[in-house]
Scaffold this active site. Structure first.
Site, PDB file in Angstrom:
ATOM      1  N   LYS A  55       0.805  -1.224   0.000  1.00 60.25           N
ATOM      2  CA  LYS A  55       0.000   0.000   0.000  1.00 60.25           C
ATOM      3  C   LYS A  55       0.840   1.278   0.000  1.00 60.25           C
ATOM      4  CE  LYS A  55      -4.433  -1.311   0.280  1.00 60.25           C
ATOM      5  NZ  LYS A  55      -5.531  -0.760  -0.536  1.00 60.25           N
ATOM      6  N   SER A 309       1.011  -9.771  -0.067  1.00 57.72           N
ATOM      7  CA  SER A 309       0.711  -8.343  -0.057  1.00 57.72           C
ATOM      8  C   SER A 309       0.745  -7.656   1.294  1.00 57.72           C
ATOM      9  CB  SER A 309      -0.661  -8.106  -0.707  1.00 57.72           C
ATOM     10  OG  SER A 309      -1.662  -8.868  -0.053  1.00 57.72           O
TER      11      SER A 309
END
Length: 508
Positions: A55, A309
Site C-alpha cells: 500500500k 501483499s
C-alpha cells in the site's frame, strides 16, 4: 485504458513516483511449495515494504501528485490498516498532515504503526465502509484532501509498479498471476500492466469467501453492494469494489477464486515454512487461491506468481491461524466418535487409529453405556488418506461424524467438551506432562491397562516439546495404593488436581 487527462494507465504506471518511500521487493521462488505442488511458485515479497504492505506504493504516488494547496489542507484517508500506514509514512516524508479513519476492528499493530509514523489515527465504525463514510464527512467539514485507498488512478498506478518489477525479475513467460482483491487497486494496476505486455498471462482475482466483492460484481457484470463482509481477512474486507477499479479489472481478469479461512491459514503456514515470514490473512489470499487453482486444474510445471501483499498480523491471532492451518492443508481430521464406556476403550480406539498421531482428544463421562469423544487425528496424505482412515473406522464398527468442515465444531465445540458428570463416583483428577513424541499417548493408555475407567480426558498437541494431558479416573478408595504405584512406574511428571477449585466448580 486512457484517463480523462488523456494519459493512459500504462503511462501513469511507468511514470509513478514510489521509490522515495517504497523499495523494489524481491521475487522469491517458494522452493518447498514448488516441490510439493510440482509447479514453479514465485512470491512477490511486498510484505518486505517499510510498512509491511504494498500500500505504500499507491499512497505515496497519490500524495506526491498533490498540489501545494491540497497539501496545505492536510490529507484524510480511510483504511483497514495498510493504506493508513502508507498515507501516514508518506505524509511524514512529504511534510503533510494526515488523519486516517480506521474501523474499530482494526488490529492494534496497524493502529500503532499509523501513530508511530505521525498520523492521527481516528477509530470509527465497525467496518471499512463506515470508516470511509466518516472520512468523507471530515473531508467536507474540515476542507481536507481525501486520499482514496484504491479507487484513484494515481493509487492504481502506484500499485501497478509491482508488475514492472515482476516482469523484470522473471523474464520467462508467466502462466498466471494470482492477485488479492479488496477494493481492487492492486488488481487493476498489476493486472493491467501484465495483460498489456503479455496478453496470454492469466490474471486470477482471489478473495475470501466472506467478502466476494469483485467475484459477485464480475459475475453480475456490474458493481454489487454486499450486505456484509467477514473481517478475518480485514485488509481485503470491502463491501463495494471501486468504480474505476472495477471498470479496469473487469476487462483484464480471466477468473476469480474464493478461498475460506482454513485455506488462508494454510497459505500463511506455507509462506512461513518457505520464508520464515508471517503474513496477515489478506496477504496470503493470493497464495491460497493459487493452491486451489493448481489442485482444481491439476497444473504441473507452470510458472505461477502471487503477491504476498501484507504482513501486519496481530500476535494474538497466530493461535487461530495455527489451529486452522492443519485443517486447511488437509493434514488433520476432526472426528466425533462414539466408543463404549468401559475400561480400555480409549486404548482400543488409539490402536484403531494406527500409526497416525492424535492431535486432540476431548471427552467427559456422560452415562454408563457410551462415551462421546472429540478427536483430532494427523494425516499426511490429504483427502485420500482421510478416506482410508474413515473406511478403517467403519470396518471396525465405530460410529462417528467427520467434523473437519463443521465451523461450529472447529470454532467452539472443541473447547466446550466437558462439564459436570452426573452420578460419577470415586473420580480423581490428574495433570500429566510427557515428551511429545509418536506413541507417547498410547504408552500412557497402555500402561494404565484396563484397571480403571477414564471419566475425563483432555489433550491437544500445541507443537511444544511436552504434551499436557488432563485426566479424570475412577479409582475406588481401596485401590488408591495400587493407582499410586501405577503413577510412579509410568515415568511421566504428574500433579493431582482433585482439589483444584477450577475442577470443583466446572467439572467435578
Amino acid at each position: 485504458m486512457t484517463t480523462s487527462s488523456g494519459k493512459s494507465l500504462i503511462e501513469r504506471i511507468l511514470t509513478a513516483r514510489v521509490y522515495d518511500a517504497a523499495i523494489e521487493t524481491p521475487l522469491d521462488k517458494a522452493k518447498n511449495l514448488s516441490s510439493r505442488l510440482n509447479n514453479n511458485i514465485f512470491l512477490k515479497r511486498e510484505d518486505l515494504q517499510p510498512v509491511f504492505s504494498f500500500k505504500i506504493r499507491g499512497a505515496f504516488n497519490r500524495m506526491f501528485q498533490l498540489t501545494e494547496p491540497e497539501r496545505a489542507r492536510g490529507v484524510v484517508a480511510a483504511s483497514a490498516g495498510n493504506h493508513a500506514q502508507g498515507v501516514a509514512l508518506s505524509g511524514k516524508q512529504l511534510g503533510i498532515r494526515t488523519t486516517i479513519v480506521m474501523p474499530k476492528t482494526t488490529p492494534d499493530i496497524k493502529v500503532n504503526a499509523v501513530k508511530s509514523f505521525g498520523g492521527n489515527a481516528v477509530l470509527h465504525g465497525n467496518n471499512f465502509d463506515e470508516a470511509y463514510a466518516y472520512a468523507r464527512q471530515l473531508e467536507r467539514e474540515e476542507g481536507m484532501t481525501f486520499a482514496h485507498p484504491f479507487d484513484d488512478l494515481d493509487v492504481i498506478a502506484g500499485q501497478g509498479t509491482i508488475a514492472m518489477e515482476v516482469l523484470r525479475q522473471h523474464q520467462d513467460p508467466i502462466d498466471a498471476i494470482f492477485i488479492t482483491v479488496g477494493g481492487g487497486g492492486l488488481l487493476a494496476g498489476v493486472g493491467s500492466y501484465i495483460k498489456y505486455l503479455y496478453p496470454n498471462t492469466k490474471i486470477i482475482a482471489v478473495e475470501h469467501e466472506e467478502a466476494p466483492t469483485f467475484h459477485d460484481a464480475f459475475k453480475a457484470g456490474k458493481r454489487v453492494q454486499l450486505a456484509q463482509v467477514g473481517t478475518f481477512a480485514d485488509g481485503a474486507a470491502v463491501k463495494l469494489i471501486g468504480e474505476q477499479t472495477f471498470d479496469i479489472a473487469s476487462k483484464i481478469v480471466d477468473e476469480t477464486i474464493l478461498v475460506n479461512t482454513d485455506e488462508t491459514c494454510a497459505a500463511i503456514k506455507d509462506v512461513f515454512e518457505d520464508t520464515r515470514t508471517l503474513l496477515e490473512p489478506a496477504g496470503a489470499l493470493g497464495l491460497a487461491g493459487l493452491k486451489k487453482y493448481v489442485e482444481h486444474y491439476g497444473l504441473q510445471g507452470k510458472n505461477l506468481v502471487t503477491i504476498t501483499s501484507g504482513a501486519n498480523i496481530n500476535f494474538d491471532r497466530l493461535r487461530h491461524v495455527a489451529e486452522r492451518a492443519e485443517l486447511g492443508e488437509g493434514r488433520e481430521i476432526l472426528l466425533a466418535v462414539t466408543i463404549p464406556e468401559q475400561p480400555g476403550s480409549f486404548r482400543q480406539f488409539c490402536h484403531a487409529i494406527g500409526n497416525r498421531s492424535i492431535s486432540e482428544f476431548n471427552y467427559r463421562y456422560a452415562n454408563q453405556r457410551e462415551a462421546q469423544v472429540f478427536a483430532g487425528v494427523k494425516i499426511s496424505g490429504g483427502k485420500a488418506e482421510r478416506e482410508i482412515l474413515l473406511n478403517e473406522l467403519r470396518a471396525q464398527h465405530y460410529s462417528f461424524v467427520d467434523m473437519s468442515d463443521n465451523e461450529v465444531a472447529k470454532i467452539h465445540l472443541r473447547y466446550m467438551v466437558g462439564g459436570h458428570a452426573q452420578g460419577i463416583e470415586n473420580e480423581v483428577l490428574y495433570r500429566f506432562m510427557f515428551p511429545e513424541r509418536p506413541g507417547a499417548l498410547l504408552h500412557f493408555l497402555t500402561s494404565m491397562g484396563g484397571n480403571w475407567n477414564i471419566s475425563l480426558f483432555h489433550y491437544r498437541n500445541h507443537g511444544s516439546d511436552y504434551g499436557r494431558v488432563l485426566v479424570g479416573i475412577q479409582v475406588p478408595p481401596n485401590e488408591r495404593a495400587e493407582f499410586q504405584k501405577f503413577l510412579e512406574n509410568l515415568g511421566y511428571e504428574y500433579w493431582e488436581e482433585t482439589q483444584n477449585p477450577a475442577y470443583q466448580r466446572f467439572l467435578g
